[in-house]
Design an enzyme around this catalytic site. Structure first.
Site: not given
Ligand code: PMP
Length: 307
Positions: A158-160
């Site tokens: 996830a590009k969180a």
């Protein structure tokens, strides 16, 4: 300073740049549960413009949201259209695109309750992330004292937003110590990725990159693997150690912002000849050719638009 554009797409409307504001009790601002993307549009050789791998970026945005447990209140197609519309309305023939999905204000506390899921798309002109000179001469890198996330602590696919606290710590440490970028190892000690880039090494003509276990599945990484394969190079995904990196013939980082940036030094050890190596140069040249529409074999990676 970010160079302002005219408008930002905010929850379905184009609003003036300075009016794209949120309340200080915005949930994501406190707890970091949000997801984002970094996308580039390039001016093309035929005097048009194209977004590079738009579908893959928007799908990753939705994947990131799924991992975090957020439902984006738009479709993939709606976000794609909004990205192109935002670039066009800002008159950007090329630039960087930053979609961000975040939890708005409402209840406080870790559980986000029924707080609204909000979406913004900002665009602005952005040159070479690590500098024009870096693209040619390469950068100096330091192994970070911070490990990349363990996969069961933060999920790196996830590009969180919250994942980037780790990146900020590593990057600021590296810059404070006089280096350009931080290299992070995973919690087992193997090479993982940089604060905002994936890594490749080259040894005896074989190109190697880390498996996806503890790294962001980079779209530039996937693109370069494909291009290298098409050019006839042998490309492998395999774990490697920092000493393998030290004795590589070449090393380079890649990412949407950093594009293809050669590494000339790691932990004060010269990599290869201490400058951009021939494989990095070839891939970099081909990458820039492709993103600018100069190679029709990869036209499916481009979404053209006109200002
Ligand atoms: N790893 C990290 C931690 C990143 O932030 C980025 C930039 N998005 C990358 C790798 C490279 O990904 P991409 O090529 O899709 O930009």
């Amino acid at each position: 300073m970010v160079k302002k554009a005219e408008k930002i797409w905010f929850d379905g409307k184009l609003v003036p740049w300075d009016e794209a504001q949120v309340h200080v009790l915005t949930h994501t601002l406190h707890y970091g549960a949000g997801v984002f993307e970094g996308i580039r549009a390039y001016a093309t050789v035929d005097d048009k413009s194209a977004v590079f791998r738009l579908r893959e970026h928007v799908v990753r945005l939705f994947d990131s949201a799924k991992i975090i447990g957020m439902t984006i209140p738009y479709t993939v197609e709606e976000i794609e259209t909004a990205i192109i519309e935002t670039l066009r309305v800002n008159g950007l023939k090329e630039g960087y695109v930053r979609p961000l999905v975040f939890i708005g204000d409402g209840v406080m506390g870790v559980h986000p309750g029924g707080n609204p899921i909000r979406v913004v798309i900002a665009t602005w002109p952005w040159g070479a992330y690590l500098g024009e000179e870096a693209l040619e001469k390469g950068i100096r890198v330091k192994t970070s004292s911070f490990n990349r996330h363990h996969v069961n602590v933060m999920m790196t696919k996830a590009k969180a937003c919250g994942n980037y606290v780790n990146s900020v710590l590593a990057k600021t440490e590296a810059v404070a110590d006089g280096y350009d970028e931080a290299l992070m190892l995973d919690t087992q000690g193997f090479v993982s990725e940089a604060s905002g880039e994936n890594i490749f090494i080259v040894k005896d003509g074989i190109i190697k990159t880390t498996p996806l276990t503890s790294v962001l599945p980079g779209i530039t990484r996937a693109s370069l693997m494909q291009v290298a394969d098409d050019l006839g190079y042998k490309v492998v995904e395999q774990i490697f150690t920092r000493d393998e990196l030290y004795i590589a013939d070449e090393a380079f980082f890649c990412g949407t912002a950093a594009e293809v940036t050669p590494i000339r030094e790691v932990d004060n050890r010269t990599i290869g000849e201490g400058k951009r190596g021939p494989v990095a140069e070839k891939l970099q040249k081909e990458f820039f050719n492709i993103v600018k529409g100069g190679n029709s074999d990869y036209v499916q990676w481009l979404d053209y638009y006109e200002i």
